[in-house]
Motif scaffolding. Sequence first.
Motif, short mmCIF file in Angstrom:
data_model
loop_
_atom_site.label_atom_id
_atom_site.label_comp_id
_atom_site.label_asym_id
_atom_site.label_seq_id
_atom_site.Cartn_x
_atom_site.Cartn_y
_atom_site.Cartn_z
N ASP A 77 79.76 27.48 37.21
CA ASP A 77 79.56 26.31 36.36
C ASP A 77 78.38 25.47 36.84
OD1 ASP A 77 81.73 26.98 34.76
OD2 ASP A 77 83.15 25.80 35.97
N VAL A 79 75.75 26.61 38.43
CA VAL A 79 74.55 27.35 38.05
C VAL A 79 74.26 27.16 36.57
CG1 VAL A 79 73.54 29.66 37.86
CG2 VAL A 79 74.81 29.02 39.93
N MET A 80 75.31 27.15 35.75
CA MET A 80 75.13 26.93 34.31
C MET A 80 74.56 25.54 34.03
SD MET A 80 77.89 26.57 31.26
CE MET A 80 78.41 25.06 32.02
N ASN A 82 72.80 23.67 36.04
CA ASN A 82 71.43 23.65 36.54
C ASN A 82 70.49 24.35 35.54
OD1 ASN A 82 69.23 23.28 38.17
ND2 ASN A 82 69.76 24.90 39.60
N GLY A 83 70.88 25.51 35.06
CA GLY A 83 70.06 26.24 34.10
C GLY A 83 69.89 25.49 32.80
N LEU A 84 70.96 24.86 32.34
CA LEU A 84 70.89 24.09 31.09
C LEU A 84 69.93 22.91 31.23
CD1 LEU A 84 71.97 23.53 28.23
CD2 LEU A 84 73.75 22.13 29.31
N PHE A 86 67.38 22.64 33.28
CA PHE A 86 65.99 23.10 33.34
C PHE A 86 65.51 23.56 31.98
CE2 PHE A 86 66.32 23.29 38.01
CZ PHE A 86 65.16 22.57 38.29
N GLN A 87 66.39 24.14 31.15
CA GLN A 87 65.98 24.52 29.81
C GLN A 87 65.69 23.30 28.94
OE1 GLN A 87 65.27 27.52 28.46
NE2 GLN A 87 65.50 28.27 30.55
#
Length: 91
Positions: A77, A79-80, A82-84, A86-87
């Motif tokens: 979660d 990582v999700m 963090n990725g969201l 950055f997107q």
Amino acid sequence: AFDSLINFETVKYFGNEDFEAKQYAKHLDKYGQAYYMTQGSLGMLNFGQNAIFAAALSTIMMMASNEILAGTMTVGDLVMVNGLLFQLSIP
């Protein structure tokens, strides 16, 4: 292109080369000053946006880390999240 050649001949014919060169230099200097002011303001804008994004990202990552320690979120979660984020920051 043809009009500029006609204008060049007119300036040559009437002997206004020095006047036109001074006018061009004046306008070029004014353009240069505007360019540097624009670049400075864009630099400050980018710095402010990046500072806000970095503060928000750090805060959200700390909140997500606390949720992991509490057991309500997993590392996946985190990582999700963090990725969201950055997107969202990269168009």
